[in-house]
Scaffold this motif. Structure first.
Motif, PDB file in Angstrom:
ATOM      1  N   GLN A  46      17.960  25.820 -65.379  1.00 58.13           N
ATOM      2  CA  GLN A  46      18.547  26.262 -64.152  1.00 58.13           C
ATOM      3  C   GLN A  46      18.138  25.313 -62.969  1.00 58.13           C
ATOM      4  N   GLU A  74      22.053  24.181 -66.686  1.00 60.84           N
ATOM      5  CA  GLU A  74      22.999  25.144 -65.916  1.00 60.84           C
ATOM      6  C   GLU A  74      22.863  24.839 -64.448  1.00 60.84           C
ATOM      7  N   PRO A  76      23.613  25.887 -60.452  1.00 58.65           N
ATOM      8  CA  PRO A  76      23.943  26.785 -59.562  1.00 58.65           C
ATOM      9  C   PRO A  76      25.314  26.819 -58.482  1.00 58.65           C
ATOM     10  N   HIS A 101      27.050  28.592 -62.304  1.00 57.26           N
ATOM     11  CA  HIS A 101      27.157  29.767 -61.665  1.00 57.26           C
ATOM     12  C   HIS A 101      28.160  29.792 -60.754  1.00 57.26           C
ATOM     13  N   PRO A 137      26.343  34.892 -60.927  1.00 55.54           N
ATOM     14  CA  PRO A 137      25.144  35.163 -60.694  1.00 55.54           C
ATOM     15  C   PRO A 137      24.448  36.155 -60.052  1.00 55.54           C
ATOM     16  N   HIS A 193      24.935  37.380 -65.018  1.00 52.93           N
ATOM     17  CA  HIS A 193      23.742  37.142 -65.134  1.00 52.93           C
ATOM     18  C   HIS A 193      22.903  38.298 -64.041  1.00 52.93           C
TER      19      HIS A 193
END
Length: 322
Positions: A46, A74, A76, A101, A137, A193
Motif C-alpha cells: 500500500q 494498492e 491511497p 482507496h 479506507p 478497510h
C-alpha cells in the motif's frame, strides 16, 4: 575392529527396520517453501507507506519498489495524476495496480475521485489503472465534525464517532451497499478497510458489528487491516477465522508490543517481522478467510527511512515459512 563390526551391525539393523531410510528421507527432503512461494501470490504494498515520496517522482518510486521485489500495488490516491499516467509508470516498473482507496465522501477528508464520484467515472478510472477494486479506507465522517482547540485529529474523530452513535455506522453501511450495487455491473468490486475505531463499544454493540450486519456480503468485501485489529486488543487469527469468506485483502501491518489496547487511531508501528504479530499463523488464516491480496503497510512515525522499512518488511515476508 570391534567398533567397525558394531557399527555395521547397527546400520544393518536400522536398514532392516526402515528407520535408516526414514532418516535419510528426512535429511534429503527439500526445505519447506516460504508462504508466498507456496501459495503463488505476490507480496504487495500500500503506497501510503511511502508518504510524499510517491508524488515527487512516480517513476523512480515505482522502480525502487519493484527492485525490492514488490509486484502488487494498492494506491491511497491518484497523486494529482491521470489513471493512465499512473498505469504507464506501473507498467514500466513491472508492477500491477489492483486496488485504489476511495473515500466515501470528499467532505472534510479528501478531494478528487471518491466513492461519491460518478460511478462511470470510477469504473473508467479503475479500468485505466488496471484495477478491479475500489476500497473505502475509513468510515463516513459525521456531519460538521471538527477538532476543538488543541485537540488532535485522532481525538476529535473518535469523540465525534462516539457522539454520533450507531447512526453513523448505519449510514456508512447504506452508502457502501448503494455504491457497490451500481459498481458491480461495471466490473468494479467494493471493499471496506477497518481501523480500530470500529471496535469501540456502542452500548451492547460496536460499529463493526453494525457494518457486518448491514452490508451485503455479496457486495462488500473486507480489507482487514490486521495491525488495527491487534491495536484494538483483538486476536488477529481468531478475527480472521470468524470472518472467513468475507475477506478479500489483508493489510500486513506490524506493531511493537507494550502499547495498551485502544480505539483511538493510535498504535506503535514497526516493520513487518520486527513487531509482535505472529505472521506464521496470521497469513495462513488470512488465506483461508479469502484474502488474495496482501499489502504491506506501515504507519508513521518511522525509525528508519521508509524505503528501508519496506525492504525489511518484504525481506521478512519473502523468507517466512508458514
Amino acid at each position: 575392529m570391534i567398533q567397525s563390526v558394531c557399527r555395521r551391525s547397527l546400520l544393518t539393523g536400522l536398514a532392516a527396520t526402515g528407520v535408516f531410510a526414514m532418516l535419510e528421507g528426512t535429511a534429503m527432503a527439500a526445505p519447506k517453501k516460504s508462504f508466498f512461494s507456496r501459495v503463488g501470490l505476490p507480496i504487495g504494498l500500500q503506497l501510503y507507506t511511502l508518504g510524499d515520496e510517491v508524488a515527487r517522482d512516480l517513476d523512480a518510486t515505482f522502480a525502487k519498489v519493484a527492485a525490492l521485489g514488490y509486484r502488487d500495488i494498492e494506491l491511497p490516491q491518484l497523486y494529482g495524476r491521470t489513471p493512465a499516467d499512473i498505469r504507464a509508470a506501473a507498467d514500466r516498473a513491472g508492477l500491477a495496480i489492483t486496488s485504489l482507496h476511495l473515500a466515501l465522501s470528499t467532505k472534510g477528508f479528501t478531494s478528487g475521485l471518491s466513492l461519491a464520484s460518478d460511478s462511470a467515472q470510477i469504473a473508467d478510472s479503475l479500468g485505466a489503472l488496471g484495477a478491479t477494486w475500489g476500497v473505502a479506507p475509513i468510515m463516513l465522517f459525521p456531519d460538521n465534525w471538527k477538532a476543538a482547540p488543541g485537540e488532535t485529529f485522532q481525538a476529535a474523530i473518535g469523540r465525534a464517532m462516539v457522539a454520533s452513535g450507531p447512526d453513523i455506522w448505519k449510514r456508512t453501511a447504506a452508502l457502501l451497499n448503494e455504491k457497490a450495487a451500481v459498481l458491480k455491473p461495471l466490473g468494479i468490486r467494493t471493499g471496506y478497510h477497518n481501523h480500530n475505531l470500529e471496535f469501540a463499544p456502542l452500548g451492547k454493540t460496536t460499529g463493526w458489528e453494525i457494518l457486518l450486519a448491514e452490508t451485503d456480503p455479496a457486495l462488500i468485501s473486507l480489507e482487514v487491516d490486521i495491525g488495527w485489529v491487534a491495536a484494538a486488543g483483538l486476536d488477529p487469527v481468531a478475527f480472521l477465522e470468524r470472518h472467513r469468506g468475507r475477506v478479500s485483502h489483508l493489510h500486513v501491518k506490524d506493531l511493537k508490543p507494550g502499547k495498551p489496547a485502544n480505539f483511538a487511531l493510535s498504535m506503535d508501528p514497526s516493520e513487518v517481522g520486527a513487531g509482535k504479530q505472529d505472521w506464521a499463523r496470521i497469513l495462513p488464516a488470512a488465506l483461508k478467510a479469502g484474502a488474495r491480496h496482501f499489502y504491506v503497510e506501515q504507519e508513521p512515525p518511522f525509525a528508519i527511512p521508509r524505503m528501508e522499512a519496506i525492504k525489511r518488511s518484504h525481506d521478512f515476508l519473502a523468507g517466512l515459512k508458514a
